[in-house]
Motif scaffolding. Sequence first.
Motif, short mmCIF file in Angstrom:
data_model
loop_
_atom_site.label_atom_id
_atom_site.label_comp_id
_atom_site.label_asym_id
_atom_site.label_seq_id
_atom_site.Cartn_x
_atom_site.Cartn_y
_atom_site.Cartn_z
N VAL A 21 31.07 81.16 -89.46
CA VAL A 21 30.20 80.20 -88.78
C VAL A 21 30.98 78.91 -88.52
O VAL A 21 30.94 78.37 -87.40
N TYR A 22 31.67 78.43 -89.53
CA TYR A 22 32.47 77.22 -89.40
C TYR A 22 33.52 77.38 -88.29
O TYR A 22 33.65 76.52 -87.41
N ARG A 23 34.23 78.50 -88.32
CA ARG A 23 35.28 78.74 -87.33
C ARG A 23 34.69 78.81 -85.93
O ARG A 23 35.22 78.21 -84.98
N VAL A 24 33.60 79.55 -85.77
CA VAL A 24 32.98 79.70 -84.44
C VAL A 24 32.48 78.35 -83.93
O VAL A 24 32.69 78.02 -82.76
N LEU A 25 31.82 77.57 -84.78
CA LEU A 25 31.34 76.25 -84.35
C LEU A 25 32.50 75.35 -83.91
O LEU A 25 32.38 74.63 -82.92
N ALA A 26 33.60 75.39 -84.64
CA ALA A 26 34.76 74.57 -84.26
C ALA A 26 35.32 75.02 -82.91
O ALA A 26 35.64 74.17 -82.06
N TYR A 27 35.41 76.33 -82.71
CA TYR A 27 35.88 76.82 -81.40
C TYR A 27 34.89 76.47 -80.29
O TYR A 27 35.29 76.17 -79.17
N VAL A 28 33.60 76.50 -80.59
CA VAL A 28 32.59 76.14 -79.58
C VAL A 28 32.74 74.68 -79.18
O VAL A 28 32.62 74.34 -77.99
N ILE A 29 33.04 73.82 -80.12
CA ILE A 29 33.26 72.41 -79.78
C ILE A 29 34.48 72.28 -78.86
O ILE A 29 34.44 71.56 -77.86
N ALA A 30 35.55 72.99 -79.17
CA ALA A 30 36.73 72.96 -78.30
C ALA A 30 36.36 73.47 -76.90
O ALA A 30 36.77 72.88 -75.88
N LEU A 31 35.59 74.54 -76.85
CA LEU A 31 35.15 75.08 -75.56
C LEU A 31 34.27 74.06 -74.82
O LEU A 31 34.38 73.90 -73.60
N GLU A 32 33.40 73.38 -75.55
CA GLU A 32 32.54 72.36 -74.94
C GLU A 32 33.37 71.23 -74.32
O GLU A 32 32.98 70.69 -73.29
N VAL A 33 34.47 70.87 -74.94
CA VAL A 33 35.34 69.84 -74.35
C VAL A 33 35.87 70.33 -73.00
O VAL A 33 35.91 69.57 -72.03
N LEU A 34 36.24 71.60 -72.93
CA LEU A 34 36.69 72.16 -71.65
C LEU A 34 35.56 72.15 -70.62
O LEU A 34 35.79 71.83 -69.45
N VAL A 35 34.37 72.50 -71.05
CA VAL A 35 33.21 72.48 -70.16
C VAL A 35 32.97 71.05 -69.66
O VAL A 35 32.69 70.83 -68.47
N GLN A 36 33.09 70.09 -70.55
CA GLN A 36 32.92 68.68 -70.17
C GLN A 36 33.90 68.29 -69.08
O GLN A 36 33.53 67.65 -68.10
N GLY A 37 35.15 68.65 -69.27
CA GLY A 37 36.17 68.34 -68.27
C GLY A 37 35.86 69.02 -66.94
O GLY A 37 36.00 68.41 -65.87
N ALA A 38 35.42 70.26 -67.00
CA ALA A 38 35.10 70.99 -65.78
C ALA A 38 33.90 70.37 -65.05
O ALA A 38 33.93 70.22 -63.83
N MET A 39 32.89 69.98 -65.80
CA MET A 39 31.69 69.41 -65.17
C MET A 39 31.96 68.07 -64.51
O MET A 39 31.52 67.82 -63.38
N ILE A 40 32.71 67.21 -65.18
CA ILE A 40 32.96 65.90 -64.58
C ILE A 40 33.92 66.03 -63.39
O ILE A 40 33.78 65.33 -62.38
N THR A 41 34.85 66.95 -63.46
CA THR A 41 35.76 67.18 -62.34
C THR A 41 35.00 67.75 -61.15
O THR A 41 35.21 67.33 -60.01
N PHE A 42 34.11 68.69 -61.41
CA PHE A 42 33.25 69.26 -60.37
C PHE A 42 32.48 68.15 -59.67
O PHE A 42 32.44 68.08 -58.43
N ALA A 43 31.88 67.25 -60.45
CA ALA A 43 31.08 66.16 -59.88
C ALA A 43 31.94 65.19 -59.09
O ALA A 43 31.56 64.79 -57.98
N VAL A 44 33.09 64.83 -59.62
CA VAL A 44 33.94 63.83 -58.94
C VAL A 44 34.53 64.39 -57.65
O VAL A 44 34.54 63.70 -56.62
#
Length: 164
Positions: free
Chosen positions: A4-27
Motif C-alpha cells: 500500500v505504501y509503495r503504491v501510494l508513493a508511485y501514485v503521487i509520482a504519477l499524479e505529478v506527471l498528470v499535473q504537468g500534462a494538465m497544465i501543459t494541455f491548458a497552456v
Amino acid sequence: MRTVYRVLAYVIALEVLVQGAMITFAVFGLRHWIDEGGVLDETIVQNHAEGFGEVVGFRLHATNEQVIVPAIAVLLLISAFCAKVPKAVMWAVIVLLSVVVQVLLGLFALDAPALGILHGINGILLFAFALVAARSADVSGAGPLRASRDAADLGRSGVIRSTR
C-alpha cells in the motif's frame, strides 16, 4: 501495508506527471485560443467557452493539486506507520511537506507569478521524493541502492561479499 505504501508513493509520482500534462494541455490550448483571436477572462474559465475546451486543464490541475494529491499524501503518511519500511515515515513526511509547499506556491503564484518557477521546481522535487519513497519499499530488498553498494564492494576488493 508495504505494498500500500509503495503504491501510494508511485501514485503521487504519477499524479505529478498528470499535473504537468494538465497544465501543459491548458497552456498550449490557451496559446492556440489567443492565436485564433480568443480572449481569456474569468467568464471563459468558468463557462468553458466553445473553442477553448483545453480550459478544463486549468480546473483539473487545481482540483488535483488542492484535493487529490494532498489526500494521497496523507494516506501515504498513515500507511508509513504500518509499512515496516526503513525510513518510511521520514519519506512520507518529506512527500507531505513537499505537497503542502506545492499547494501554497500554486495559490500564492496567482498573486506573484514568479513563484510559478518555484512551483515547477518543487513539483520535480516532489516527483523525486515520491519515487524514493516508493523504491524504499522494494520488497526484494535488492533495489538500486543495494546494487550500487555491491558494485562499490567489487571495486574495492574485486569480490562481492554477500550479506545474505
